[in-house]
Every structure is written in structure tokens, then in C-alpha cells.
Design an enzyme around this catalytic site. Structure first.
Site, PDB file in Angstrom:
ATOM      1  N   ASP A 237       0.904  -1.085  -0.148  1.00 34.25           N
ATOM      2  CA  ASP A 237       0.062  -0.007   0.072  1.00 34.25           C
ATOM      3  C   ASP A 237       0.834   1.433   0.196  1.00 34.25           C
ATOM      4  O   ASP A 237       1.913   1.265   0.461  1.00 34.25           O
ATOM      5  CB  ASP A 237      -1.013  -0.009   1.222  1.00 34.25           C
ATOM      6  CG  ASP A 237      -1.979  -0.987   1.245  1.00 34.25           C
ATOM      7  OD1 ASP A 237      -2.114  -1.804   0.427  1.00 34.25           O
ATOM      8  OD2 ASP A 237      -2.883  -1.008   2.057  1.00 34.25           O
TER       9      ASP A 237
ATOM     10  N   HIS B 288       3.689  -2.266   2.989  1.00 35.55           N
ATOM     11  CA  HIS B 288       3.852  -0.916   2.657  1.00 35.55           C
ATOM     12  C   HIS B 288       5.130  -0.638   1.691  1.00 35.55           C
ATOM     13  O   HIS B 288       6.274  -0.922   2.079  1.00 35.55           O
ATOM     14  CB  HIS B 288       3.688   0.198   3.543  1.00 35.55           C
ATOM     15  CG  HIS B 288       2.583  -0.088   4.475  1.00 35.55           C
ATOM     16  ND1 HIS B 288       2.289  -0.660   5.435  1.00 35.55           N
ATOM     17  CD2 HIS B 288       1.298   0.951   4.254  1.00 35.55           C
ATOM     18  CE1 HIS B 288       1.128  -0.345   5.877  1.00 35.55           C
ATOM     19  NE2 HIS B 288       0.323   0.269   5.270  1.00 35.55           N
TER      20      HIS B 288
HETATM   21 ZN    ZN Z   1      -2.532   3.280   3.378  1.00 36.53          ZN
END
Ligand code: ZN
Length: 299
Positions: free
Chosen positions: A109, A266
Site C-alpha cells: 500500500d 507498505h
Molecule cells: Zn494506506
């Protein structure tokens, strides 16, 4: 024409109008009932929502969501339903049970980031593994090239929102859709692919979207989109610095019994240790018997 003929015509028009109104109501009722059923399936599937991920989501909240979908007032035309006319995707998605297979979906993400995303793509290429990237809006050439690289190298690109600003996107369904349209167009323009899956910032039900999540989820599903939460968190965003060892440990040892894992990671700025951890994560998961695949709406 005689008065009798006029009366006949008027009666016919009234009857036809009533029939078409009733038919319209029945059709929309059926559509929404199906939607509620789909939801029931989707939410009971470990893929979509893992209750343990959300401190503020409990069974009561989930029941409220089902109630909302089951009792949608189909006479009501919501303003945002007629807006964003390009935000529709084909979807004849049905859940399939692959319970005998162990599959892990690595997801990243908040990218693309010119450093971390590029490094992660290199590692994925080296191991010949496909993954999923839920991206945000970026406009530098180097980052737009990364959207393209994600797609060209066989990974799935999904929407994570343009702004990633919780207060803004969760202010209203309309605000969310407007933001979604911006990033969706950006992705399609740079890659030629219209994204069909997405991930809500903070997960599908969170402290910021409590007032609108029912309407929002219903509207996105109505438009054909599939969203994915996660059931394993790498913990790589738990602090400003998380060590490579902790990330590897979280991914390999959390929820070890799940046959289907969706791992949250991430690739945005500051997540260098996630890229560092990736080779050990891939090797470890493969040793545990997981096939590594990219998410699609047909998963
Ligand atoms: Zn996010």
C-alpha cells in the site's frame, strides 16, 4: 374521438404506468437483495474482512451492515449514484472454495515510491512472484513509470485513493467517489488498465468512516468493484522504524494456520526495511507451502 374511447385510452395508460412502476420496484428490490446476499458471503469469507484487524468492528456493526443492505429503500435515488458515470466495472465474481490450497497474496500500500517500489519490483522479478499494489496518486514521471512497470511485470494494480487523506475521503460517499475517480483515471491513463479492485485506507471499517461505510461499501459493490482488507499485518507501519527482522517474523508467524493469507505491507516512502525483508518473506512463505499470487477480482 368519443368520450368512451378517451376513457379507454386513459385507463390503459394508467394501468400500464402502474405495471411498469411495480416491475421497476421488483427488479431493483431483487438487485439489492442479491447484493445483501453477496455481502453476507463476502463478509463471512476470511479474505474480505478479518474481524481481528479492527478494534472498532464487532458483530453488532456487521449486523448493522447486513440490516442496512437488506432494508435499502429502493425508491430512494441517491445523488451520488448518478454521478461518476465511468466508475463501473464488469463483475460476475463468485467466491470459490480452494480450501485445500495454501495461497498467500502479498500486498503493498501507499506507493509508488521511486526507491522502495522499484526495489520491491526487482525482488519480485528475481523470485518470479506476482503481487498486488494498492497505489495512491503520484504525478512525477518516475512514479508514473512505476504504475506502468507494476502492470507490465504482471502484478495487479489496485486503487488505494488519490489523496490518502482520511478526513477528506471519508467525509461523504461523494467525496470518496470523487477521489477514487481521480486516481482511477490516472492509473488508466498511464497503464492502459482500469483498476477493478481496491483497498480502503485504514481498512473497510475504521474510526473515520463509521458514519458512511455502509453506504460507501454498498455503492462500490454496486459499481462492480471488489475490495480487499487483509488478515496478516506485517506491522511495517506500526512505528516510524520497524526492523527487517520484525517484519519477517510478523509475516511468517502471524495467523500461521490460515490457508489463505492476504499480507499487508507498505512500499511508500520510509519503508526501506519492507523491501529489505522481502527475499526472506518470499523464501519463508514458500517453505511453509504457500503459493504466492496476485489478487484479482476473480480470486
Ligand atoms: Zn494506506
Amino acid at each position: 374521438m368519443s368520450v368512451r374511447t378517451w376513457k379507454k385510452i386513459i385507463t390503459l395508460v394508467v394501468v400500464l404506468t402502474i405495471i411498469s412502476l411495480i416491475a421497476g420496484l421488483v427488479v431493483s428490490k431483487i438487485r439489492y437483495n442479491n447484493l445483501a446476499e453477496e455481502f453476507d458471503d463476502a463478509l463471512s469469507n476470511e479474505f474480505i474482512v478479518d474481524l481481528s484487524q479492527y478494534g472498532n468492528l464487532d458483530e453488532t456493526e456487521l449486523e448493522h451492515l447486513f440490516d442496512y443492505l437488506g432494508n435499502l429503500d429502493t425508491n430512494e435515488t441517491l445523488e451520488y449514484q448518478s454521478k461518476y458515470s465511468d466508475l463501473y466495472v464488469e463483475n460476475d465474481f463468485e467466491w470459490e472454495d480452494h480450501s485445500d490450497e495454501k495461497i498467500c497474496y502479498l500486498t503493498f500500500d501507499d506507493g509508488p515510491d521511486s526507491d522502495n517500489t522499484a526495489r520491491i519490483l526487482d525482488v519480485l522479478k528475481e523470485y518470479n512472484v506476482k503481487a498486488t499494489f494498492f497505489v495512491i496518486y503520484k504525478d512525477y514521471k518516475s512514479e508514473r513509470e512505476l504504475y506502468k512497470r507494476i502492470v507490465d511485470e504482471g502484478h495487479t494494480i489496485g486503487v488505494h485513493t488519490a489523496s490518502h487523506n482520511y478526513n477528506k475521503i471519508y467525509g461523504s460517499v461523494d467525496a470518496y467517489l470523487s477521489d477514487f475517480e481521480r486516481i482511477s483515471e490516472q492509473i488508466e491513463k498511464t497503464t492502459g488498465v482500469k483498476p477493478e479492485i481496491f483497498r480502503f485506507p485504514g481498512g473497510s471499517i475504521n474510526a473515520y468512516n463509521a458514519a458512511i461505510y455502509r453506504e460507501l461499501i454498498a455503492e462500490m459493490v454496486r459499481r462492480g468493484y471488489t475490495y480487499y482488507d487483509w488478515n496478516v499485518s506485517s506491522g511495517d507501519a506500526a512505528a516510524s522504524y520497524v526492523s527487517k527482522a520484525d517484519i519477517v517474523d510478523n509475516v511468517l508467524n502471524k495467523n500461521k494456520k490460515l490457508s489463505k493469507k492476504i499480507v499487508l505491507m507498505h512500499d511508500g516512502k520510509g519503508h526501506g526495511t519492507t523491501a529489505d525483508a522481502l527475499p526472506e518473506i518470499i523464501e519463508g512463505l514458500q517453505k511453509q507451502g504457500y503459493k504466492l499470487e496476485a489478487l484479482t477480482k476473480e480470486v
